[in-house]
Motif scaffolding. Structure first.
Motif, PDB file in Angstrom:
ATOM      1  N   ARG A  15     -13.752  26.190  60.210  1.00  0.00           N
ATOM      2  CA  ARG A  15     -13.823  26.497  58.445  1.00  0.00           C
ATOM      3  C   ARG A  15     -13.737  27.718  57.745  1.00  0.00           C
ATOM      4  NH1 ARG A  15     -19.512  26.871  60.814  1.00  0.00           N
ATOM      5  NH2 ARG A  15     -19.297  29.191  60.709  1.00  0.00           N
ATOM      6  N   LEU A  16     -12.637  28.378  58.750  1.00  0.00           N
ATOM      7  CA  LEU A  16     -11.805  29.049  58.226  1.00  0.00           C
ATOM      8  C   LEU A  16     -10.378  28.624  57.763  1.00  0.00           C
ATOM      9  CD1 LEU A  16     -11.600  32.415  57.254  1.00  0.00           C
ATOM     10  CD2 LEU A  16     -10.011  32.323  59.385  1.00  0.00           C
ATOM     11  N   LYS A  17     -10.344  27.255  58.141  1.00  0.00           N
ATOM     12  CA  LYS A  17      -8.996  26.674  58.288  1.00  0.00           C
ATOM     13  C   LYS A  17      -9.027  26.458  56.998  1.00  0.00           C
ATOM     14  CE  LYS A  17      -8.235  24.769  62.049  1.00  0.00           C
ATOM     15  NZ  LYS A  17      -7.959  24.475  63.060  1.00  0.00           N
ATOM     16  N   LYS A  18     -10.068  25.601  56.299  1.00  0.00           N
ATOM     17  CA  LYS A  18     -10.917  24.531  55.276  1.00  0.00           C
ATOM     18  C   LYS A  18     -10.326  25.542  53.850  1.00  0.00           C
ATOM     19  CE  LYS A  18     -13.395  21.926  57.740  1.00  0.00           C
ATOM     20  NZ  LYS A  18     -14.872  20.810  58.118  1.00  0.00           N
ATOM     21  N   ASN A  19      -9.942  27.093  53.922  1.00  0.00           N
ATOM     22  CA  ASN A  19     -10.047  28.240  53.116  1.00  0.00           C
ATOM     23  C   ASN A  19      -8.745  28.157  53.149  1.00  0.00           C
ATOM     24  OD1 ASN A  19     -10.655  30.266  50.699  1.00  0.00           O
ATOM     25  ND2 ASN A  19     -12.091  30.429  51.957  1.00  0.00           N
ATOM     26  N   ARG A  20      -7.958  27.811  51.895  1.00  0.00           N
ATOM     27  CA  ARG A  20      -6.852  27.777  50.892  1.00  0.00           C
ATOM     28  C   ARG A  20      -6.228  29.255  51.092  1.00  0.00           C
ATOM     29  NH1 ARG A  20      -4.561  23.803  47.010  1.00  0.00           N
ATOM     30  NH2 ARG A  20      -4.998  22.271  49.299  1.00  0.00           N
ATOM     31  N   MET A  21      -6.935  30.193  50.681  1.00  0.00           N
ATOM     32  CA  MET A  21      -6.478  31.290  49.902  1.00  0.00           C
ATOM     33  C   MET A  21      -6.794  32.126  51.223  1.00  0.00           C
ATOM     34  SD  MET A  21      -6.417  30.578  47.184  1.00  0.00           S
ATOM     35  CE  MET A  21      -5.591  32.750  46.538  1.00  0.00           C
ATOM     36  N   ALA A  22      -7.811  31.733  52.104  1.00  0.00           N
ATOM     37  CA  ALA A  22      -7.537  32.223  53.189  1.00  0.00           C
ATOM     38  C   ALA A  22      -6.848  32.341  54.235  1.00  0.00           C
ATOM     39  CB  ALA A  22      -9.527  32.192  54.316  1.00  0.00           C
ATOM     40  N   MET A  23      -6.123  31.136  54.418  1.00  0.00           N
ATOM     41  CA  MET A  23      -5.532  30.972  55.065  1.00  0.00           C
ATOM     42  C   MET A  23      -3.977  31.924  54.235  1.00  0.00           C
ATOM     43  SD  MET A  23      -6.892  29.546  57.543  1.00  0.00           S
ATOM     44  CE  MET A  23      -5.030  29.421  58.576  1.00  0.00           C
ATOM     45  N   ILE A  24      -3.857  31.788  53.105  1.00  0.00           N
ATOM     46  CA  ILE A  24      -2.832  32.679  52.714  1.00  0.00           C
ATOM     47  C   ILE A  24      -2.680  34.390  52.777  1.00  0.00           C
ATOM     48  CG2 ILE A  24      -2.068  33.163  50.268  1.00  0.00           C
ATOM     49  CD1 ILE A  24      -2.928  30.854  49.240  1.00  0.00           C
ATOM     50  N   GLY A  25      -3.997  34.501  53.021  1.00  0.00           N
ATOM     51  CA  GLY A  25      -3.856  35.787  53.685  1.00  0.00           C
ATOM     52  C   GLY A  25      -3.577  36.336  55.340  1.00  0.00           C
ATOM     53  N   LEU A  26      -3.853  35.091  55.782  1.00  0.00           N
ATOM     54  CA  LEU A  26      -3.879  35.769  56.972  1.00  0.00           C
ATOM     55  C   LEU A  26      -2.146  35.818  57.213  1.00  0.00           C
ATOM     56  CD1 LEU A  26      -5.189  35.489  59.759  1.00  0.00           C
ATOM     57  CD2 LEU A  26      -5.376  33.203  59.597  1.00  0.00           C
ATOM     58  N   CYS A  27      -1.310  34.598  56.713  1.00  0.00           N
ATOM     59  CA  CYS A  27      -0.287  34.198  57.390  1.00  0.00           C
ATOM     60  C   CYS A  27       0.335  35.142  56.140  1.00  0.00           C
ATOM     61  CB  CYS A  27       0.282  33.185  55.589  1.00  0.00           C
ATOM     62  SG  CYS A  27      -0.411  31.580  56.394  1.00  0.00           S
ATOM     63  N   ILE A  28      -0.441  36.450  55.639  1.00  0.00           N
ATOM     64  CA  ILE A  28       0.606  37.458  54.741  1.00  0.00           C
ATOM     65  C   ILE A  28       0.417  38.588  55.476  1.00  0.00           C
ATOM     66  CG2 ILE A  28       0.321  39.354  52.815  1.00  0.00           C
ATOM     67  CD1 ILE A  28      -0.696  37.370  50.888  1.00  0.00           C
ATOM     68  N   LEU A  29      -0.860  38.736  56.464  1.00  0.00           N
ATOM     69  CA  LEU A  29      -1.207  39.466  57.748  1.00  0.00           C
ATOM     70  C   LEU A  29      -0.412  38.767  58.503  1.00  0.00           C
ATOM     71  CD1 LEU A  29      -3.012  41.605  58.334  1.00  0.00           C
ATOM     72  CD2 LEU A  29      -4.456  40.199  58.806  1.00  0.00           C
ATOM     73  N   PHE A  30      -0.321  38.385  58.920  1.00  0.00           N
ATOM     74  CA  PHE A  30       0.887  38.232  60.072  1.00  0.00           C
ATOM     75  C   PHE A  30       2.065  38.356  59.867  1.00  0.00           C
ATOM     76  CE2 PHE A  30      -1.931  34.500  62.562  1.00  0.00           C
ATOM     77  CZ  PHE A  30      -2.479  35.603  63.404  1.00  0.00           C
ATOM     78  N   GLY A  31       3.087  37.951  58.800  1.00  0.00           N
ATOM     79  CA  GLY A  31       4.027  37.759  58.010  1.00  0.00           C
ATOM     80  C   GLY A  31       3.717  39.924  58.035  1.00  0.00           C
ATOM     81  N   LEU A  32       3.139  40.969  57.515  1.00  0.00           N
ATOM     82  CA  LEU A  32       3.316  42.302  57.704  1.00  0.00           C
ATOM     83  C   LEU A  32       2.937  42.210  58.966  1.00  0.00           C
ATOM     84  CD1 LEU A  32       0.428  42.917  55.129  1.00  0.00           C
ATOM     85  CD2 LEU A  32       3.579  43.351  54.764  1.00  0.00           C
ATOM     86  N   LEU A  33       2.271  41.585  59.929  1.00  0.00           N
ATOM     87  CA  LEU A  33       2.645  42.453  61.373  1.00  0.00           C
ATOM     88  C   LEU A  33       3.932  42.717  62.435  1.00  0.00           C
ATOM     89  CD1 LEU A  33      -0.913  41.497  62.390  1.00  0.00           C
ATOM     90  CD2 LEU A  33       0.009  43.338  62.952  1.00  0.00           C
ATOM     91  N   ALA A  34       4.718  41.098  61.782  1.00  0.00           N
ATOM     92  CA  ALA A  34       6.037  41.205  62.522  1.00  0.00           C
ATOM     93  C   ALA A  34       7.030  41.837  62.019  1.00  0.00           C
ATOM     94  CB  ALA A  34       6.058  39.485  62.379  1.00  0.00           C
TER      95      ALA A  34
END
Length: 284
Positions: A15-34
């Motif tokens: 269900r989370l993957k279907k939420n585009r804004m949530a996936m954008i947030g997840l990508c931002i978080l992973f980018g910050l961690l990297a």
């Protein structure tokens, strides 16, 4: 039982993957961690390297985000500052969740006088605005990374205590808890093994949003001089240092401000998506 749990969290992620804004947030978080993990590799300059012949230079091919009044590369300082901000956010929230969650679990499970005493103490802390409480704690402890994390973490304890207590009150009378009591399980085992794992959904959502607020609070404390001391590259301190140059050299505040804004925005997107994904009313 394990298959069922995996299936449940698999459905949540689906269900989370279907939420585009949530996936954008997840990508931002992973980018910050990297970025935080690889800061020493990807930063073009050391964060504290001074070049007095290149002070207050605007964005260029050599210094993409310009330099500050000491000739330090702003991009490199922002990249290294991601380590500080994420460390403060996750450690402070982890501390709040552990302490506040334990207080809330004990209060909700035992009830009665224990609940009344603990919750009145939390009400006293809740009567103080969270940022003001963090400022008071930080001013008492003094500057430093550990003190900054403690100040932010202590200020957020009451909200997690209230959240966990409410969840425990709705769970403690369930059949599986009564079964654990009937077989002689200790109170601590019941709380940590049976009750708290069933309170994780609201805690995860609140913690995700709490990391964003913790980063913002830490930046605010550093901005007013109660956070980390120079030359540590903390985003709030960078904003504070650029105040006197904001008219002539606005890039000194624009880029650290954008780093804070994008981080908070990404975490809020992810927190909202997790809240929708974990909402039982949305399950098919």
């Amino acid at each position: 039982m394990q298959t069922k749990k995996n299936s449940l969290w698999g459905q949540v992620f689906a269900r989370l993957k279907k939420n585009r804004m949530a996936m954008i947030g997840l990508c931002i978080l992973f980018g910050l961690l990297a970025t935080a993990l690889l800061a020493d590799i990807i930063a073009p300059f050391p964060f504290d390297e001074q070049d007095l012949f290149a002070t207050l230079e605007g964005p260029s091919k050599l210094h993409w985000f310009g330099t500050d009044e000491f000739g330090r590369d702003i991009l490199s300082r922002i990249i290294h500052g991601s380590r500080i901000s994420l460390q403060v956010g996750f450690v402070a929230v982890g501390f709040s969740v552990m302490v506040g969650g334990f207080i809330g679990a004990v209060a909700g499970y035992y009830g009665g006088r224990t609940d009344n005493i603990l919750m009145r103490l939390m009400d006293i802390l809740l009567s103080i605005p969270q940022l003001l409480l963090a400022i008071s704690v930080a001013a008492s402890l003094g500057p430093g990374l550990l003190n900054l994390m403690l100040a932010v973490g202590i200020a957020a304890i009451p909200q997690y205590a209230r959240l966990v207590r409410a969840s425990v009150l709705s769970i403690r009378d369930q059949e599986f808890v009564e079964a654990a009591v009937s077989v002689g399980s200790s109170d601590l085992r019941i709380i940590f093994r049976h009750i708290l794992p069933n309170c994780m959904a609201p805690i995860i959502v609140q913690a995700t949003l709490g990391v964003a607020f913790a980063i913002l609070t830490a930046a605010g404390l550093s901005f007013i001089g109660l956070g980390l001391e120079p030359p540590t590259p903390e985003w709030g301190a960078m904003l504070s240092g650029g105040r006197e140059f904001i008219r002539d050299y606005p890039y000194m505040t624009i880029f650290p401000g954008m780093a804070i804004m994008i981080t908070i925005l990404g975490l809020n997107f992810l927190g909202d998506g997790l809240r929708d994904a974990l909402d039982p009313k949305l399950r098919n």
